[in-house]
Motif scaffolding. Sequence first.
Motif, mmCIF file in Angstrom:
data_model
loop_
_atom_site.group_PDB
_atom_site.id
_atom_site.type_symbol
_atom_site.label_atom_id
_atom_site.label_comp_id
_atom_site.label_asym_id
_atom_site.label_seq_id
_atom_site.Cartn_x
_atom_site.Cartn_y
_atom_site.Cartn_z
ATOM 1 N N ALA A 103 -101.109 -95.288 -5.731
ATOM 2 C CA ALA A 103 -100.402 -95.532 -6.994
ATOM 3 C C ALA A 103 -101.126 -96.589 -7.828
ATOM 4 O O ALA A 103 -101.253 -96.445 -9.061
ATOM 5 N N VAL A 104 -101.612 -97.649 -7.169
ATOM 6 C CA VAL A 104 -102.331 -98.690 -7.908
ATOM 7 C C VAL A 104 -103.624 -98.134 -8.492
ATOM 8 O O VAL A 104 -103.965 -98.393 -9.663
ATOM 9 N N LEU A 105 -104.371 -97.356 -7.694
ATOM 10 C CA LEU A 105 -105.590 -96.735 -8.218
ATOM 11 C C LEU A 105 -105.288 -95.792 -9.377
ATOM 12 O O LEU A 105 -106.049 -95.716 -10.348
ATOM 13 N N SER A 106 -104.168 -95.064 -9.284
ATOM 14 C CA SER A 106 -103.791 -94.135 -10.359
ATOM 15 C C SER A 106 -103.511 -94.881 -11.655
ATOM 16 O O SER A 106 -103.877 -94.422 -12.745
ATOM 17 N N VAL A 107 -102.869 -96.030 -11.562
ATOM 18 C CA VAL A 107 -102.622 -96.838 -12.759
ATOM 19 C C VAL A 107 -103.939 -97.307 -13.362
ATOM 20 O O VAL A 107 -104.126 -97.275 -14.591
ATOM 21 N N LEU A 108 -104.888 -97.704 -12.515
ATOM 22 C CA LEU A 108 -106.189 -98.132 -13.012
ATOM 23 C C LEU A 108 -106.922 -96.981 -13.686
ATOM 24 O O LEU A 108 -107.472 -97.132 -14.784
ATOM 25 N N PHE A 109 -106.923 -95.801 -13.051
ATOM 26 C CA PHE A 109 -107.586 -94.641 -13.647
ATOM 27 C C PHE A 109 -106.921 -94.257 -14.965
ATOM 28 O O PHE A 109 -107.589 -93.871 -15.937
ATOM 29 N N SER A 110 -105.603 -94.353 -15.030
ATOM 30 C CA SER A 110 -104.888 -94.013 -16.267
ATOM 31 C C SER A 110 -105.272 -94.970 -17.390
ATOM 32 O O SER A 110 -105.432 -94.557 -18.546
ATOM 33 N N TRP A 111 -105.428 -96.244 -17.058
ATOM 34 C CA TRP A 111 -105.824 -97.222 -18.085
ATOM 35 C C TRP A 111 -107.223 -96.920 -18.612
ATOM 36 O O TRP A 111 -107.451 -96.945 -19.834
ATOM 37 N N VAL A 112 -108.167 -96.608 -17.704
ATOM 38 C CA VAL A 112 -109.529 -96.273 -18.136
ATOM 39 C C VAL A 112 -109.522 -95.007 -18.989
ATOM 40 O O VAL A 112 -110.165 -94.940 -20.050
#
Length: 373
Positions: A103-112
């Motif tokens: 979930a944390v990685l998904s938030v980071l990918f979504s921001w990028v």
Amino acid sequence: MIRAAARRRGARDVGWHRGAPTPPWARWPAPVLLVLTCVIQLATPKTLDLSFLLAAVPPLAALAYGPAATALLGGTVLLLLSLPHFDLGHPGESDTATVAFVAVLSVLFSWVRSRRDAQLVTVRTVAEAAQFAVLPPLPERVGPVRCAGLYRAAQRGTLVGGDLFDVRRGPCGVRALVGDVQGHGLAAVGTVAALLGAFREAVLDQGDLEGVAARLDRRLVIDSEDAEHGEPGELFATAVLLEFGATAGELRLVSCGHPPPLLLRDGAVTALDVTPGPPLGLGIAGVAPPDPVVVGLEPGDWLLTVTDGVTEARDASGAFYPLEERLLAIFAAERHDPAAFTDAIWNDLVRFSGGVRDDVALLVFVVEEGAGA
């Protein structure tokens, strides 16, 4: 007009987060998977563990939503897994930690992705503004005639290619240009821009169409000479120039190697008898100007000019698109709207050929009742 077009494009492209060109269907998988997994898990025996499917919700959300919405869906998944009375499978501590990490990685990918999408929207807006400056939309009426144009570039994602048209009102009446430069796609845009700039100046300065043709020819000759200092290559273009009088009762035109315009009158289609001169860019338009032709117009006449992207389109058997044969049926269905008429020709062309691979330009003029008086 350019700003309005950019705003319309931005309105179509925005997603849940600002500036994301996300299609609507991409927003459904994450919440649908979350709901279906919970419903099925609660309705089935405890021996069936489907909780692993919830780990896919945050990555799916990252494809369609912004970081805030992705974090919300990821947090919802973790909350459901941690509530004992929901009993969604039997995740261990390591499983829960894995879902939290995803979930944390998904938030980071979504921001990028959100930042890149916002940059893409900005680049598209600037590119469209530049292309609209080269080939702006036509007004519905210029002087004594109504007009409509359709342009489809061969290169996907662009608005301008190797074809061109323009309609301008000047001291000598309404003048129009339809042309096809050497090459197509983005490689030909520079030549198109040069020709259109020369045409817009010549409309104001030249007293006849032969002078306009000579100005365009000179522009290409000079550009060809400049190109010799870089990449060698000869620039040329076919074109037809039209001039309507103050009342649209008379049409003057010259052809520089371009297909003749088609006249629709009294239920018949006629290709105007025009002797084509040499293409522009050969340096002889000023020495041997093309022969002008004068055609009388009547109220209710429609005049259609096209580029070879229409006349040279082929079907699967290799047969050319029979524009003149199919034009009357198209005209009968769309005779009250010039813009719909050009759209109908394009749709018929695509159906016939299965996909057009060249730049296409169509320009139609309508002489209204009383305009030829």
